[in-house]
Scaffold this motif. Structure first.
Motif, mmCIF file in Angstrom:
data_model
loop_
_atom_site.group_PDB
_atom_site.id
_atom_site.type_symbol
_atom_site.label_atom_id
_atom_site.label_comp_id
_atom_site.label_asym_id
_atom_site.label_seq_id
_atom_site.Cartn_x
_atom_site.Cartn_y
_atom_site.Cartn_z
ATOM 1 N N ALA A 109 0.843 -1.196 0.000
ATOM 2 C CA ALA A 109 0.000 0.000 0.000
ATOM 3 C C ALA A 109 0.877 1.244 0.000
ATOM 4 N N VAL A 110 0.446 2.241 -0.767
ATOM 5 C CA VAL A 110 1.148 3.517 -0.862
ATOM 6 C C VAL A 110 0.118 4.617 -0.670
ATOM 7 N N ALA A 111 0.459 5.623 0.099
ATOM 8 C CA ALA A 111 -0.421 6.790 0.251
ATOM 9 C C ALA A 111 0.442 8.040 0.390
ATOM 10 N N GLN A 112 0.019 9.096 -0.250
ATOM 11 C CA GLN A 112 0.680 10.394 -0.130
ATOM 12 C C GLN A 112 0.096 11.124 1.084
ATOM 13 N N PRO A 113 0.818 12.079 1.664
ATOM 14 C CA PRO A 113 0.334 12.759 2.871
ATOM 15 C C PRO A 113 -0.997 13.494 2.686
ATOM 16 N N ASP A 114 -1.309 13.913 1.459
ATOM 17 C CA ASP A 114 -2.544 14.665 1.238
ATOM 18 C C ASP A 114 -3.710 13.783 0.800
ATOM 19 N N ASP A 115 -3.532 12.463 0.861
ATOM 20 C CA ASP A 115 -4.593 11.541 0.469
ATOM 21 C C ASP A 115 -5.390 11.106 1.695
ATOM 22 N N PRO A 116 -6.685 10.825 1.548
ATOM 23 C CA PRO A 116 -7.470 10.346 2.688
ATOM 24 C C PRO A 116 -6.943 9.037 3.287
ATOM 25 N N ALA A 117 -6.169 8.270 2.532
ATOM 26 C CA ALA A 117 -5.612 7.016 3.044
ATOM 27 C C ALA A 117 -4.316 7.223 3.828
ATOM 28 N N ALA A 118 -3.857 8.461 3.951
ATOM 29 C CA ALA A 118 -2.616 8.740 4.672
ATOM 30 C C ALA A 118 -2.770 8.394 6.149
#
Length: 160
Positions: A109-118
């Motif tokens: 899994a990968v998520a950027q800091p501005d994504d809801p999955a962060a």
């Protein structure tokens, strides 16, 4: 003279008793160390797996983890197209994949800091979001993550 002295002493006592040292404000500091960010990223990946894979495919559709992975690796797979390993983009705002590697089911899994999955770190007053890259092995019988490895965490980003 006695009156003046008594009045002076009374004033000194009253002023002295009401004057306190200023209390130091308790500063709540939020732990945003690499260890805290890694722990938050692991928890975020677990929750994301639960919501996007476990609840959607294993609980609702009654699939097994191995069956889901087999369906994903078949050329004509129509199940869970969004989890196709070939569509995985590490530069995406949020991405995830399931793949079979040496007989083990691996979830990435990968998520950027501005994504809801962060991942989120908060103490009620301060809140930070953290991007991550996490890999974990999926227990086929239980559909749970184990051997979670946090490959990368971003710097904490304040959330307003």
């Amino acid at each position: 003279m006695i009156r003046v002295s008594a009045l002076t002493v009374a004033l000194v006592l009253v002023v002295g008793c009401t004057r306190e040292e200023p209390k130091k404000a308790r500063v709540q500091t939020l732990d945003v160390s690499v260890e805290a960010r890694s722990a938050a990223a692991a928890e975020a990946a677990k929750e994301r797996f639960r919501m996007t894979v476990f609840e959607r495919y294993i609980e609702q559709k009654g699939m097994t983890v191995r069956g889901l992975v087999r369906a994903l690796t078949q050329p004509k797979a129509t199940t869970a197209n969004e989890l196709q390993p070939s569509k995985f983009d590490v530069n995406a705002r949020a991405a995830a994949k399931l793949e079979l590697v040496d007989g083990k089911v691996i979830y990435t899994a990968v998520a950027q800091p501005d994504d809801p999955a962060a991942a989120v770190i908060s103490n009620g007053k301060e809140t930070y979001s953290v991007g991550y890259v996490v890999e974990a092995e999926v227990v086929p019988a239980a559909g749970e993550l184990k051997a979670i490895t946090v490959r990368q965490v971003s710097e904490p980003r304040p959330v307003n």
